[in-house]
Scaffold this motif. Structure first.
Motif, PDB file in Angstrom:
ATOM      1  N   LEU A 194     -19.521   6.893  17.795  1.00  0.00           N
ATOM      2  CA  LEU A 194     -20.311   6.046  18.692  1.00  0.00           C
ATOM      3  C   LEU A 194     -21.812   6.241  18.464  1.00  0.00           C
ATOM      4  O   LEU A 194     -22.594   5.281  18.459  1.00  0.00           O
ATOM      5  N   VAL A 196     -21.843   8.912  26.498  1.00  0.00           N
ATOM      6  CA  VAL A 196     -22.245   9.426  25.190  1.00  0.00           C
ATOM      7  C   VAL A 196     -23.446  10.355  25.318  1.00  0.00           C
ATOM      8  O   VAL A 196     -23.493  11.428  24.711  1.00  0.00           O
ATOM      9  N   GLU A 219     -26.149   4.893  22.371  1.00  0.00           N
ATOM     10  CA  GLU A 219     -26.870   5.924  23.098  1.00  0.00           C
ATOM     11  C   GLU A 219     -27.770   5.272  24.119  1.00  0.00           C
ATOM     12  O   GLU A 219     -28.080   4.085  24.030  1.00  0.00           O
ATOM     13  N   PHE A 225     -22.351  13.679  26.927  1.00  0.00           N
ATOM     14  CA  PHE A 225     -21.568  14.476  25.976  1.00  0.00           C
ATOM     15  C   PHE A 225     -22.496  15.139  24.968  1.00  0.00           C
ATOM     16  O   PHE A 225     -22.369  16.335  24.686  1.00  0.00           O
ATOM     17  N   TYR A 226     -23.436  14.376  24.428  1.00  0.00           N
ATOM     18  CA  TYR A 226     -24.345  14.945  23.429  1.00  0.00           C
ATOM     19  C   TYR A 226     -25.165  16.092  24.017  1.00  0.00           C
ATOM     20  O   TYR A 226     -25.341  17.137  23.385  1.00  0.00           O
ATOM     21  N   VAL A 269     -17.066  10.410  19.845  1.00  0.00           N
ATOM     22  CA  VAL A 269     -18.467  10.314  20.248  1.00  0.00           C
ATOM     23  C   VAL A 269     -19.386  10.342  19.027  1.00  0.00           C
ATOM     24  O   VAL A 269     -20.411   9.651  18.990  1.00  0.00           O
ATOM     25  N   HIS A 270     -19.017  11.110  18.020  1.00  0.00           N
ATOM     26  CA  HIS A 270     -19.795  11.140  16.782  1.00  0.00           C
ATOM     27  C   HIS A 270     -19.885   9.733  16.183  1.00  0.00           C
ATOM     28  O   HIS A 270     -20.963   9.254  15.810  1.00  0.00           O
ATOM     29  N   LYS A 300     -14.894  14.709  20.235  1.00  0.00           N
ATOM     30  CA  LYS A 300     -16.121  14.877  19.456  1.00  0.00           C
ATOM     31  C   LYS A 300     -16.145  13.889  18.290  1.00  0.00           C
ATOM     32  O   LYS A 300     -17.196  13.324  17.963  1.00  0.00           O
TER      33      LYS A 300
END
Length: 284
Positions: A276, A148, A282, A151-152, A273-274, A270
């Motif tokens: 999550l 996560v 995180e 990815f961010y 993950v958004h 996306k």
């Protein structure tokens, strides 16, 4: 991770969110019953989505959560969602919510971008199921937190892929190993390419132009190493001079749920993950 994304535990007397040294699951623990989900805790995703959607439409938080979500839990979920779309300086953050999405009130859009295609919805549900399995161990939780965070840090609103330079090969391999536990390999596309931008001068006109010739030897070596590491990979491997390094994107499913190689896409990953991040996954 960016301080704007700092996530609080959903109860003030509970443990802190995920850390690499001591991984804890950021569950919603207001109710006494055992949590039903490692991601969404005691609540259903649709219930949380409805609350956020109602807030978008102009409803206040207490009315939006009503009897479905404990107010303290609702407040922290809302704060997480808001921090993901607004920078600390007040400017908009378009990593997860496109600038093209229209507000329906004075409140900004905070819900994850909806998945419109039934095949993507089904695949997203598979991903959430696989994430639940991954979270059965501390190592899996640690993997998810790393995934996560990366990815961010690397996602770009205008690009459908996550990019890693060759000097980050180890990080890319680790990221991909987790990605393959979330989504089957046939739905991933990897561009592996080494090129050097070169200036070419026309001998007649003297005009300059730029080319990006692929270093076939270095590219071939990188692909060979990748194939040795991921011998069972069933996705697509390409070599185009769009980036010098590794570029990972998702292959969108067709109307039968099968991978469609002509349709690169990042919306579904996306979207996941958004969610999550909204729920506190995180690495601090």
């Amino acid at each position: 991770m960016n301080n704007a994304l700092s996530t609080q535990k959903l109860q003030s007397n509970a443990k802190q969110p995920i850390k690499v040294e001591a991984v804890e699951t950021p569950l919603l623990t207001t109710l006494q019953d055992p949590p039903s989900s490692s991601i969404f805790g005691q609540y259903k995703r649709l219930v949380i989505e409805k609350m956020l959607s109602d807030i978008e439409s102009g409803m206040d938080l207490s009315s939006a959560c009503q009897l479905n979500i404990d107010f303290n839990d609702a407040m922290l979920i809302y704060q997480n969602a808001l921090k993901l779309i607004i920078h600390e300086n007040g400017s908009s953050n378009y990593k997860f919510v496109s600038q093209k999405r229209q507000q329906i009130s004075s409140h900004p859009i905070i819900t994850p971008t909806p998945l419109h295609y039934h095949q993507e919805v089904a695949l997203a549900n598979l991903c959430f199921d696989n994430i639940e399995k991954l979270c059965q161990s501390k190592a899996g939780k640690r993997e998810l937190a790393e995934f996560v965070q990366i990815f961010y840090e690397k996602t770009i609103p205008s690009k459908p892929e996550i990019r890693f330079p060759f000097k980050e090969t180890k990080q890319f391999y680790g990221y991909l190993e987790t990605a393959l536990k979330i989504l089957p390999s046939e739905y991933w596309r990897i561009n592996i390419c080494k090129y050097t931008p070169t200036t070419v001068i026309d001998e007649v006109t003297g005009e300059k132009s730029f080319t990006m010739p692929i270093d076939k030897k270095e590219t071939g070596h990188a692909i060979k190493k990748f194939n040795e590491k991921f011998a069972d990979f069933k996705g697509e491997i390409i070599q185009k001079p769009i980036y010098s390094g590794f570029s990972l994107s998702m292959i969108r499913p067709n109307d039968k749920g099968k991978p469609t190689k002509k349709q690169p896409n990042s919306v579904m990953i996306k979207h996941i993950v958004h969610w999550l991040l909204i729920m506190g996954w995180e690495k601090n």
